[in-house]
Every structure is written in C-alpha cells, then in structure tokens.
Design a protein around this motif. Structure first.
Motif, mmCIF file in Angstrom:
data_model
loop_
_atom_site.group_PDB
_atom_site.id
_atom_site.type_symbol
_atom_site.label_atom_id
_atom_site.label_comp_id
_atom_site.label_asym_id
_atom_site.label_seq_id
_atom_site.Cartn_x
_atom_site.Cartn_y
_atom_site.Cartn_z
ATOM 1 N N UNK A 1 50.376 45.996 47.307
ATOM 2 C CA UNK A 1 50.640 46.129 45.875
ATOM 3 C C UNK A 1 50.089 44.951 45.069
ATOM 4 N N UNK A 2 49.814 43.834 45.745
ATOM 5 C CA UNK A 2 49.276 42.658 45.049
ATOM 6 C C UNK A 2 47.756 42.714 44.920
ATOM 7 N N UNK A 3 47.133 43.754 45.468
ATOM 8 C CA UNK A 3 45.673 43.819 45.498
ATOM 9 C C UNK A 3 45.024 43.678 44.122
ATOM 10 N N UNK A 4 45.505 44.374 43.078
ATOM 11 C CA UNK A 4 44.855 44.212 41.768
ATOM 12 C C UNK A 4 44.855 42.757 41.278
ATOM 13 N N UNK A 5 45.921 42.036 41.575
ATOM 14 C CA UNK A 5 46.017 40.653 41.110
ATOM 15 C C UNK A 5 45.011 39.756 41.818
ATOM 16 N N UNK A 6 44.867 39.932 43.145
ATOM 17 C CA UNK A 6 43.929 39.090 43.879
ATOM 18 C C UNK A 6 42.489 39.402 43.492
ATOM 19 N N UNK A 7 42.196 40.665 43.208
ATOM 20 C CA UNK A 7 40.839 41.022 42.795
ATOM 21 C C UNK A 7 40.520 40.413 41.433
ATOM 22 N N UNK A 8 41.452 40.532 40.486
ATOM 23 C CA UNK A 8 41.234 39.942 39.162
ATOM 24 C C UNK A 8 41.121 38.427 39.274
ATOM 25 N N UNK A 9 41.961 37.828 40.110
ATOM 26 C CA UNK A 9 41.866 36.381 40.340
ATOM 27 C C UNK A 9 40.503 35.993 40.874
ATOM 28 N N UNK A 10 39.932 36.826 41.746
ATOM 29 C CA UNK A 10 38.602 36.556 42.301
ATOM 30 C C UNK A 10 37.541 36.548 41.209
ATOM 31 N N UNK A 11 37.653 37.470 40.270
ATOM 32 C CA UNK A 11 36.664 37.525 39.200
ATOM 33 C C UNK A 11 36.669 36.230 38.380
ATOM 34 N N UNK A 12 37.851 35.649 38.197
ATOM 35 C CA UNK A 12 37.908 34.396 37.443
ATOM 36 C C UNK A 12 37.346 33.234 38.252
ATOM 37 N N UNK A 13 37.502 33.280 39.573
ATOM 38 C CA UNK A 13 36.860 32.261 40.418
ATOM 39 C C UNK A 13 35.347 32.357 40.271
ATOM 40 N N UNK A 14 34.831 33.585 40.310
ATOM 41 C CA UNK A 14 33.385 33.785 40.153
ATOM 42 C C UNK A 14 32.933 33.347 38.768
ATOM 43 N N UNK A 15 33.718 33.700 37.743
ATOM 44 C CA UNK A 15 33.384 33.333 36.366
ATOM 45 C C UNK A 15 33.276 31.826 36.200
ATOM 46 N N UNK A 16 34.109 31.095 36.915
ATOM 47 C CA UNK A 16 34.118 29.632 36.804
ATOM 48 C C UNK A 16 32.970 28.974 37.557
ATOM 49 N N UNK A 17 32.267 29.749 38.391
ATOM 50 C CA UNK A 17 31.294 29.108 39.297
ATOM 51 C C UNK A 17 29.988 29.878 39.397
ATOM 52 N N UNK A 18 29.457 30.370 38.291
ATOM 53 C CA UNK A 18 28.148 31.020 38.330
ATOM 54 C C UNK A 18 27.076 29.997 38.727
ATOM 55 N N UNK A 19 26.213 30.342 39.698
ATOM 56 C CA UNK A 19 25.180 29.384 40.140
ATOM 57 C C UNK A 19 23.971 29.377 39.207
ATOM 58 N N UNK A 20 24.218 29.058 37.948
ATOM 59 C CA UNK A 20 23.152 28.995 36.949
ATOM 60 C C UNK A 20 23.081 27.576 36.413
ATOM 61 N N UNK A 21 21.891 27.047 36.344
ATOM 62 C CA UNK A 21 21.721 25.670 35.881
ATOM 63 C C UNK A 21 22.251 25.524 34.453
ATOM 64 N N UNK A 22 23.092 24.539 34.266
ATOM 65 C CA UNK A 22 23.669 24.261 32.955
ATOM 66 C C UNK A 22 24.944 25.022 32.666
ATOM 67 N N UNK A 23 25.304 25.996 33.539
ATOM 68 C CA UNK A 23 26.486 26.816 33.279
ATOM 69 C C UNK A 23 27.765 25.989 33.346
ATOM 70 N N UNK A 24 27.843 25.083 34.339
ATOM 71 C CA UNK A 24 29.046 24.253 34.500
ATOM 72 C C UNK A 24 29.279 23.398 33.257
ATOM 73 N N UNK A 25 28.210 22.853 32.696
ATOM 74 C CA UNK A 25 28.354 22.037 31.484
ATOM 75 C C UNK A 25 28.764 22.904 30.297
ATOM 76 N N UNK A 26 28.249 24.132 30.262
ATOM 77 C CA UNK A 26 28.553 25.038 29.148
ATOM 78 C C UNK A 26 30.037 25.390 29.093
ATOM 79 N N UNK A 27 30.644 25.662 30.279
ATOM 80 C CA UNK A 27 32.047 26.085 30.284
ATOM 81 C C UNK A 27 33.016 24.919 30.451
ATOM 82 N N UNK A 28 32.497 23.712 30.606
ATOM 83 C CA UNK A 28 33.367 22.544 30.841
ATOM 84 C C UNK A 28 34.504 22.427 29.822
ATOM 85 N N UNK A 29 34.258 22.621 28.518
ATOM 86 C CA UNK A 29 35.368 22.505 27.546
ATOM 87 C C UNK A 29 36.433 23.593 27.699
#
Length: 431
Positions: free
Chosen positions: A34-62
C-alpha cells in the motif's frame, strides 16, 4: 519428469497455497504494498534533485531544501505508513475496526521508534531550544519494527474486542462514535505496554528486530550473488507451479526489498553518488535487468512466439507483446503455458539466473552505477534501467544484452515446443 511434476502438484502446491493465504503474511504483503505510490513519488523527487545536466545543481541550489521535503515525508517516513497499512489489512481479515487498528498501530510504532530529544540551546535558523521529535527513525531503518508492532497491536485490539472488554454505548449512538469508545480500553493497554517496554525498560524493539533479520536480509537482498540467485530461483520456481512467486516470498522479502531501495535512495539523496550505495540486489535490480518482460525474462519467448510457424504460438506472441513490453507476462505464462510445462519451465528458470550473473558482473566491475530510484514496474526495462541508475546508458545496453542472452537460452526449447505444437495442429486438421 512426470513423476516429479506430480509430486510437486500433490505435495508442494498445497503447502505453498497455505503459506500464501496465511493472514499475517497476507497483511504484511498488502500493507507494505500500500506504500508503493509514496515510494514511487519519492523516487521522482530524488531524480528531480539530481539530473545529470551541467549547471543543473547550481540552478536548483536555492530551491533544493524545499524540493527535498516531499522525499523526506514519503520515503523518509515509510515505516510510519507501512505500520498503518499492515494493521489495516490484518484488521480487515479479522473484521474488526480497521481505522482504529491502523491508528493504534501508528501510535505503537511512534512509541517504540521515536525518542524525544531535548535541545537546550537554540541555533539561529536551525533549531529552537525545546523538545523535538527526530523523524529519521520513521524511515526504512524501522520498517521491520513497524511491521511487528502493527501485528502485535491488532492482536491486542482483537483480544479485547472478542472478549467484549470495551466501553459499550447505546445502539442509537452513531457507529463511528461507538467504535471510537470501543477502542479506549485497548488503546490504553497498547499505549502503556509499548511505552513501558521502550521508555521504562529501555528495550528497543526496532533495533532487536532489525538485528534479527539482518542476516537473512544480507543474504537475499544484500550484495551476495548466491543470495540474489536464490531469490530469483525461488520466484520463478513457484511461478512454474502456477503460484505467483512474489505472493509467496512477498511477506518475507518485500519489506527487505523496500528497506533496501529506501536506504539506497536516502544515501543517494545525501551524497549524490550512485556508484557507492548500500545494496545491489534490490527489487529494481531484478525488475529491470532480470525480469525483462516479466518474471522468467519472458519477453524473449514472446518475440520467438511472434515468428513461430505454429498459428497458436504466433497469435499468442502477438497478443502478449504489448503487455510484455510493460512487464506484464501472465498471458504468456498461462497461455503457452509455462506453468507445469517442463519444456518451457527449464529456460524460464535458467534464463533469469544467467541474467542475474551477467548483471552482477556489470555492477561489480563498476560499469553501471547502483540503483537509486524506484519506478513503476510497468516502465519498459531499458528506459527504467537508465533512469534508476542515475541515467546510465550502459544500463540500457545491459538490458539489451540480457534480452539477447535470454533469447538464445529460450530458442532450442522454443523449437522443441513449436514442433510439438505443429504436430498438434496437423492432427487437429486431419481429424
């Protein structure tokens, strides 16, 4: 072979059905699922925080701290949600108040897992002096403890309800109100019991349970090739008997799988380094690199069926292809059938075991980062493999390699099965 299959059908099947239908095991499986939807959504936010694009980390830092909040309240509190789900499922089996059972289980879990912290000095912008609750203990590290406390809570609640030890109100009182008052005495007992054990006796239930299951977890869901192959073998073996493999192993292994991927996600969220994560043999390892098209790596067999000379096999392959792309393989398992069919059961078992070894070697030699996200199981394997390994293209290539290997393993067995099917079709036309 026929004697062996007869033995399995007569002796093994009844036992496995009993295990699969055991109420506590079913509650664990359904509650954790029953917790599956929560872990999947949580995964998307992990991915959102760590896109392997140059300059992305600086862009989302704030915005990083704000973007991290959904992850902390989904994956970071998974033990809390699982405790409610397990209790709710078990109470449903007993036909007692599910809502009260779930709430009491959450209460028991909090009492056993969270110890208030006294902060004597304020730190500007960080924390104020006072009494605080550390929610880090609500994550995967307490998942097993949450399951056990939930089961105990429901059994205690059921004990009082069955013996009519409760506050009774007139029949004219609305059911929701009556149920709440019925839970008062069990709630008092549960609160005092778990509070006394954890905070007076200082007995850490979560630590003891986690310590007890760690050897099994390290074997089945750790970094051991033998353990990973054992897990894969058991799942496909049960499937060949017509039993949903994860349904049998789920109550034991699913909490371990969920704890493992949650630990990986948490470590990755903290370090951003997917190459050095705690666990290799997560469910996602098997899902993307072993179950290509579903348990047994059956997409390879589906493709072979699509080009078969036998009309039935060709039609079945075409019908099974789209579901197989999205990792749904019941049509091919029961349609071929693979169930109780030694000719197809052999490659159904061998192919995923070989795929497990190949994938293990790729990860061991650091050709692919480890798995740091949990995606829906219906995502096609190459795409999911790339995304869940921090966008590693080599992961997608590995899926193609393993698909090809499975195709080669299935091929000789497919040809023998096709020959049998052609003979059957010829006999039916001449009769």
């Amino acid at each position: 072979m026929n004697k062996f299959m007869g033995f399995l059908e007569e002796k093994v099947l009844p036992t496995t059905h009993k295990i699969a239908s055991q109420r506590h095991l079913l509650a664990i499986r359904n509650g954790v699922l029953s917790t599956l939807p929560l872990t999947i959504i949580g995964s998307f936010f992990v991915i959102l925080l760590n896109f392997p694009i140059e300059g992305y980390a600086d862009f989302i830092a704030p915005y990083r701290e704000v973007l991290d909040i959904p992850f902390r309240f989904t994956v970071g509190a998974m033990g809390l949600y699982a405790s409610f789900g397990v209790a709710y499922a078990l109470a449903g089996h007993y036909k007692i108040d599910q809502l009260s059972s779930g709430l009491l289980a959450v209460l028991a879990f909090l009492l056993t897992s969270v110890v208030p912290v006294n902060v004597t000095e304020s730190v500007d912008g960080v924390i104020e002096a006072g009494r605080w609750l550390d929610i880090s203990s609500l994550s995967a590290q307490s998942l097993f403890g949450g399951i056990v406390t939930s089961l105990l809570t429901v059994e205690i609640f059921r004990f009082f309800i069955q013996r009519n030890i409760k506050i009774k109100l007139p029949d004219t009182v609305p059911p929701m109100v009556a149920n709440s008052f019925s839970a008062l005495i069990p709630a008092l007992v549960i609160i005092v019991l778990f509070w006394f054990v954890r905070h007076i006796l200082n007995f850490d239930i979560n630590y003891v349970i986690t310590w007890a299951v760690t050897p099994l977890k390290d074997l089945l869901v750790g970094n051991s090739l033998i353990g990973g192959m054992l897990t894969v073998f058991l799942i496909v073996f049960f499937w060949t008997l017509g039993i949903h493999g994860p349904a049998i192993l789920g109550p034991v292994i699913r909490p371990m799988w969920d704890a493992a991927i949650l630990e990986n996600m948490d470590t990755y969220a903290a370090t951003g380094d997917a190459a050095n994560l705690p666990t290799l043999f997560t469910e996602q390892f098997i899902q993307w690199f072993v179950w290509i098209g579903g348990a047994g790596s059956t997409l390879a067999l589906v493709v072979l069926f699509m080009f078969s000379k036998a009309k039935y096999l060709k039609e079945l392959g075409r019908l099974s292809f789209i579901p197989g792309l999205f990792n749904i393989n019941e049509p091919i398992i029961f349609g071929a059938p693979i169930v109780m069919n030694p000719l197809l059961a052999i490659p159904f078992i061998i192919a995923p075991l070989v795929n497990t070894v190949i994938a293990y070697l790729f990860f061991t030699f650091n050709l692919i980062p480890m798995i740091m996200a949990k995606l829906p199981f219906t995502v096609p394997s190459p795409i999911a493999a790339i995304i869940s390994t921090d966008w590693s293209i080599m992961a997608g290539i590995l899926v193609i390699i393993n698909f090809t290997v499975a195709l080669l393993i299935y091929y000789p067995f497919f040809k023998m099965f096709e020959k049998q099917q052609l003979q059957t079709e010829e006999e039916s036309q001449t009769s």
